[in-house]
Design a protein around this motif. Structure first.
Motif, mmCIF file in Angstrom:
data_model
loop_
_atom_site.group_PDB
_atom_site.id
_atom_site.type_symbol
_atom_site.label_atom_id
_atom_site.label_comp_id
_atom_site.label_asym_id
_atom_site.label_seq_id
_atom_site.Cartn_x
_atom_site.Cartn_y
_atom_site.Cartn_z
ATOM 1 N N VAL A 105 -18.734 -8.787 8.082
ATOM 2 C CA VAL A 105 -17.423 -9.217 7.594
ATOM 3 C C VAL A 105 -16.476 -8.014 7.591
ATOM 4 N N PRO A 106 -15.362 -8.068 8.319
ATOM 5 C CA PRO A 106 -14.368 -6.998 8.231
ATOM 6 C C PRO A 106 -13.601 -7.098 6.907
ATOM 7 N N GLU A 107 -13.581 -5.998 6.158
ATOM 8 C CA GLU A 107 -12.866 -5.937 4.882
ATOM 9 C C GLU A 107 -11.829 -4.825 4.938
ATOM 10 N N LEU A 108 -10.616 -5.115 4.466
ATOM 11 C CA LEU A 108 -9.520 -4.150 4.518
ATOM 12 C C LEU A 108 -9.648 -3.164 3.363
ATOM 13 N N ARG A 109 -9.810 -1.883 3.725
ATOM 14 C CA ARG A 109 -9.880 -0.806 2.744
ATOM 15 C C ARG A 109 -9.040 0.351 3.223
ATOM 16 N N ASP A 110 -8.054 0.750 2.410
ATOM 17 C CA ASP A 110 -7.141 1.838 2.793
ATOM 18 C C ASP A 110 -6.511 1.574 4.162
ATOM 19 N N GLY A 111 -6.184 0.317 4.422
ATOM 20 C CA GLY A 111 -5.494 -0.038 5.653
ATOM 21 C C GLY A 111 -6.389 -0.221 6.856
ATOM 22 N N ILE A 112 -7.692 -0.053 6.698
ATOM 23 C CA ILE A 112 -8.637 -0.156 7.812
ATOM 24 C C ILE A 112 -9.608 -1.298 7.562
ATOM 25 N N LEU A 113 -9.848 -2.102 8.591
ATOM 26 C CA LEU A 113 -10.829 -3.183 8.529
ATOM 27 C C LEU A 113 -12.185 -2.627 8.937
ATOM 28 N N ALA A 114 -13.032 -2.430 7.938
ATOM 29 C CA ALA A 114 -14.343 -1.812 8.143
ATOM 30 C C ALA A 114 -15.438 -2.851 7.994
#
Length: 244
Positions: A227-236
């Protein structure tokens, strides 16, 4: 926005495009669904152990800032917004991925303070499980397309309706009528997802342009637990245990 536009009192809700974001403004989790192609491409990138920096398509300064952050912009190499261009990506890449719908919704959703996840048919059950783990209410935001130009009126897109419905179907909490309708559409189309995507407007457009493989990749259901999760502007990438 008038209060009656907000989907109150339902743990699982669904709406469309930037305009629909206001209706989901109090959600703790927002799931962005842009099946053809931002969500599918982002899911594939994170499946490969890399990350995505979502970019709007109207700000050259944003592109320069992305490169300064260490991102490789889509188009600088062989990687593009097309899902089939990303299946061979190596691990550890930060891909700057411009998109008029999905990436733009990511930047808008980030401003709400909600947890922002990317959902597609490929990771529908995984993203539902990740969202439930964060708690609710959960808003599923189908990107849709635009008529005529990027600034044209919203066009409801079959592929995003199906992607949203697949995610809603995997959530056990009570649903708004809008979310129920998305789930019902997915249930009706589930036995023939690939033919439906091939025959919808966006699918036919990609096939006509010579990219049928992109549609096939987008139509694969529950093939990954990432699952891509947005953290500090980045989908990790975040992996949901026990799923594909």
């Amino acid at each position: 926005m008038e209060d009656y536009h907000r989907q109150l009192d339902h743990p699982v809700r669904c709406d469309w495009g930037p305009e629909g974001l206001d209706a989901l403004a109090d959600c703790a989790v927002l799931i962005i669904v842009d099946v053809l192609s931002f969500s599918t491409s982002t899911t594939i990138v994170t499946e490969r152990g890399s990350s995505v920096l979502p970019l709007r398509m109207t700000d050259e300064g944003e592109f320069d800032a992305a490169r300064a952050r260490g991102a490789v912009l889509a188009g600088d190499r062989s990687w593009t917004l097309r899902p089939s261009s990303l299946t061979g990506m190596e691990q550890g890449v930060l891909l700057g991925l411009p998109s008029p719908n999905g990436a733009t919704l990511c930047t808008l959703a980030a401003g709400t303070g909600a947890t922002v996840l990317i959902g597609s048919l490929r990771n529908a059950s995984a993203v539902a499980a990740a969202a439930a783990r964060h708690g609710g209410p959960i808003g599923v935001l189908a990107a849709g397309e635009r008529w005529g130009s990027r600034s044209g009126p919203l066009r409801v897109a079959v592929e995003d309706q199906l992607g949203a419905g697949a995610i809603v179907s995997a959530l056990e909490s009570a649903r708004s009528p809008e979310a129920e309708l998305a789930a019902a559409g997915f249930a009706a189309s589930r036995p023939r997802l690939a033919p439906v995507l091939r025959d919808c407007v966006s699918g036919r457009e990609l096939i006509t342009k010579g990219h049928p493989g992109d549609v096939e990749l987008a139509a694969e259901h529950d093939v990954t637990g990432v699952v891509p999760e947005l953290r500090d502007g980045i989908l990790a990438p975040q992996r949901v245990p026990g799923l594909a």
